[in-house]
Design a protein around this motif. Structure first.
Motif, PDB file in Angstrom:
ATOM      1  N   SER A   1       0.842  14.038 -12.825  1.00  0.00           N
ATOM      2  CA  SER A   1      -0.276  13.782 -11.952  1.00  0.00           C
ATOM      3  C   SER A   1      -1.351  13.114 -12.765  1.00  0.00           C
ATOM      4  N   LEU A   2      -1.637  13.931 -13.856  1.00  0.00           N
ATOM      5  CA  LEU A   2      -3.038  13.417 -14.488  1.00  0.00           C
ATOM      6  C   LEU A   2      -2.766  11.981 -15.002  1.00  0.00           C
ATOM      7  N   GLY A   3      -1.734  11.852 -15.537  1.00  0.00           N
ATOM      8  CA  GLY A   3      -1.319  10.214 -15.977  1.00  0.00           C
ATOM      9  C   GLY A   3      -1.279   9.291 -14.888  1.00  0.00           C
ATOM     10  N   THR A   4      -0.917   9.721 -13.740  1.00  0.00           N
ATOM     11  CA  THR A   4      -0.745   8.891 -12.639  1.00  0.00           C
ATOM     12  C   THR A   4      -2.520   8.764 -12.066  1.00  0.00           C
ATOM     13  N   LEU A   5      -3.095   9.470 -12.085  1.00  0.00           N
ATOM     14  CA  LEU A   5      -4.515   9.473 -11.801  1.00  0.00           C
ATOM     15  C   LEU A   5      -5.345   8.760 -12.802  1.00  0.00           C
ATOM     16  N   LEU A   6      -5.117   8.736 -14.025  1.00  0.00           N
ATOM     17  CA  LEU A   6      -5.683   7.901 -15.034  1.00  0.00           C
ATOM     18  C   LEU A   6      -5.338   6.333 -14.862  1.00  0.00           C
ATOM     19  N   ALA A   7      -3.848   6.315 -14.569  1.00  0.00           N
ATOM     20  CA  ALA A   7      -3.510   4.773 -14.304  1.00  0.00           C
ATOM     21  C   ALA A   7      -4.294   4.382 -13.029  1.00  0.00           C
TER      22      ALA A   7
ATOM     23  N   LEU B   1       4.930   3.377 -11.286  1.00  0.00           N
ATOM     24  CA  LEU B   1       4.230   4.717 -11.355  1.00  0.00           C
ATOM     25  C   LEU B   1       5.296   5.669 -11.081  1.00  0.00           C
ATOM     26  N   ALA B   2       6.018   5.673 -10.003  1.00  0.00           N
ATOM     27  CA  ALA B   2       6.804   6.644  -9.449  1.00  0.00           C
ATOM     28  C   ALA B   2       7.955   6.980 -10.788  1.00  0.00           C
ATOM     29  N   PRO B   3       8.609   5.966 -10.955  1.00  0.00           N
ATOM     30  CA  PRO B   3       9.551   6.280 -12.053  1.00  0.00           C
ATOM     31  C   PRO B   3       9.354   6.971 -13.424  1.00  0.00           C
ATOM     32  N   VAL B   4       8.203   6.502 -13.865  1.00  0.00           N
ATOM     33  CA  VAL B   4       7.485   6.825 -15.015  1.00  0.00           C
ATOM     34  C   VAL B   4       6.978   8.395 -14.759  1.00  0.00           C
ATOM     35  N   ALA B   5       6.220   8.534 -13.511  1.00  0.00           N
ATOM     36  CA  ALA B   5       6.024   9.983 -13.298  1.00  0.00           C
ATOM     37  C   ALA B   5       7.183  11.034 -13.235  1.00  0.00           C
ATOM     38  N   LEU B   6       8.212  10.477 -12.689  1.00  0.00           N
ATOM     39  CA  LEU B   6       9.395  11.226 -12.482  1.00  0.00           C
ATOM     40  C   LEU B   6      10.017  11.559 -13.831  1.00  0.00           C
ATOM     41  N   VAL B   7      10.035  10.998 -14.900  1.00  0.00           N
ATOM     42  CA  VAL B   7      10.615  11.054 -16.212  1.00  0.00           C
ATOM     43  C   VAL B   7       9.383  11.862 -16.900  1.00  0.00           C
ATOM     44  N   VAL B   8       8.214  11.793 -16.874  1.00  0.00           N
ATOM     45  CA  VAL B   8       7.051  12.797 -17.548  1.00  0.00           C
ATOM     46  C   VAL B   8       7.448  13.965 -16.906  1.00  0.00           C
ATOM     47  N   THR B   9       7.371  14.065 -15.650  1.00  0.00           N
ATOM     48  CA  THR B   9       7.445  15.361 -14.998  1.00  0.00           C
ATOM     49  C   THR B   9       8.678  16.240 -15.378  1.00  0.00           C
ATOM     50  N   TYR B  10       9.658  15.576 -15.643  1.00  0.00           N
ATOM     51  CA  TYR B  10      11.199  16.106 -16.134  1.00  0.00           C
ATOM     52  C   TYR B  10      11.000  16.585 -17.550  1.00  0.00           C
ATOM     53  N   VAL B  11      10.730  15.794 -18.414  1.00  0.00           N
ATOM     54  CA  VAL B  11      10.635  15.832 -19.862  1.00  0.00           C
ATOM     55  C   VAL B  11       9.625  16.877 -20.349  1.00  0.00           C
TER      56      VAL B  11
ATOM     57  N   THR C   1       1.025  -1.128   0.129  1.00  0.00           N
ATOM     58  CA  THR C   1       0.118  -0.059   0.152  1.00  0.00           C
ATOM     59  C   THR C   1       0.987   1.201   0.024  1.00  0.00           C
ATOM     60  N   LEU C   2       1.806   1.174   0.843  1.00  0.00           N
ATOM     61  CA  LEU C   2       2.755   2.539   0.800  1.00  0.00           C
ATOM     62  C   LEU C   2       3.582   2.554  -0.565  1.00  0.00           C
ATOM     63  N   VAL C   3       4.007   1.494  -1.378  1.00  0.00           N
ATOM     64  CA  VAL C   3       4.655   1.693  -2.397  1.00  0.00           C
ATOM     65  C   VAL C   3       3.584   2.293  -3.593  1.00  0.00           C
ATOM     66  N   LEU C   4       2.259   1.718  -3.448  1.00  0.00           N
ATOM     67  CA  LEU C   4       1.220   2.335  -4.228  1.00  0.00           C
ATOM     68  C   LEU C   4       0.991   3.639  -4.257  1.00  0.00           C
ATOM     69  N   TRP C   5       0.979   4.258  -2.808  1.00  0.00           N
ATOM     70  CA  TRP C   5       0.424   5.502  -2.738  1.00  0.00           C
ATOM     71  C   TRP C   5       1.839   6.433  -2.859  1.00  0.00           C
ATOM     72  N   LEU C   6       2.948   5.875  -2.645  1.00  0.00           N
ATOM     73  CA  LEU C   6       4.207   6.825  -2.932  1.00  0.00           C
ATOM     74  C   LEU C   6       4.326   7.042  -4.499  1.00  0.00           C
ATOM     75  N   GLY C   7       3.857   5.878  -5.098  1.00  0.00           N
ATOM     76  CA  GLY C   7       3.743   6.102  -6.638  1.00  0.00           C
ATOM     77  C   GLY C   7       2.949   7.266  -7.390  1.00  0.00           C
ATOM     78  N   TYR C   8       1.825   7.302  -6.371  1.00  0.00           N
ATOM     79  CA  TYR C   8       0.923   8.559  -6.847  1.00  0.00           C
ATOM     80  C   TYR C   8       1.528   9.937  -6.747  1.00  0.00           C
ATOM     81  N   PHE C   9       2.470  10.005  -5.876  1.00  0.00           N
ATOM     82  CA  PHE C   9       3.164  11.355  -5.410  1.00  0.00           C
ATOM     83  C   PHE C   9       4.471  11.676  -5.521  1.00  0.00           C
ATOM     84  N   ALA C  10       5.404  10.631  -5.072  1.00  0.00           N
ATOM     85  CA  ALA C  10       6.762  10.813  -4.922  1.00  0.00           C
ATOM     86  C   ALA C  10       7.385  11.105  -6.479  1.00  0.00           C
ATOM     87  N   GLY C  11       7.039  10.498  -7.510  1.00  0.00           N
ATOM     88  CA  GLY C  11       7.467  10.396  -8.865  1.00  0.00           C
ATOM     89  C   GLY C  11       7.721  11.984  -9.379  1.00  0.00           C
ATOM     90  N   ALA C  12       6.262  12.272  -9.406  1.00  0.00           N
ATOM     91  CA  ALA C  12       6.095  14.018  -9.797  1.00  0.00           C
ATOM     92  C   ALA C  12       6.877  14.926  -8.807  1.00  0.00           C
TER      93      ALA C  12
END
Length: 143
Positions: free
Chosen positions: A80-86, A102-112, A42-53
């Protein structure tokens, strides 16, 4: 003095919320037995929603003299929108990935996206990034 008071109230509030959440998760794990999705999952899932961005935003601002608030907003908003949709449409495996990704993908999307969107606006001036970007000198003391 007032800000310090509210910072302490927020710290106590977050501490109480975290403790109650941990107690709830422990009770649910005990009630459901071995097949239950544990607190770590559960922690990994919720961190994936916020930590990557958030990490992508931090990394966008550190090395780049070009990043600005326009790019930061677009980068975080898109991730954030992509993570929410996912999370809402993807079920157990959003877009075919495990939630751990989710977190690594959100990190790359935020940066690019943040970097590309920052290029649509003028870069911040030297006084705005002084002491904030790696390699930039700190502003002189005005004492």
């Amino acid at each position: 003095r007032r800000d310090l008071f509210w910072a302490r109230v927020a710290t106590v509030g977050f501490g109480i919320a975290a403790t109650l959440g941990a107690l709830y998760a422990a009770r649910e794990a005990q009630r459901h037995g071995e097949g239950y999705r544990g607190i770590l999952d559960t922690l990994v899932l919720w961190l994936g929603y916020f930590a990557g961005a958030l990490l992508g935003l931090f990394l966008l601002g550190m090395p780049s003299r070009r990043a600005n608030e326009w790019g930061a907003l677009w980068g975080v908003g898109t991730a954030s929108l992509g993570t929410l949709l996912a999370a809402t449409l993807g079920g157990e495996r959003p877009f075919g990935f495990r939630p751990l990704w989710l977190a690594p993908v959100a990190l790359v999307v935020t940066y690019v996206v943040g970097d590309l969107a920052s290029r649509l606006r003028p870069p911040p001036g030297p006084l705005q990034i002084s002491g904030l970007v790696r390699g930039e000198p700190s502003p002189p003391d005005s004492a």
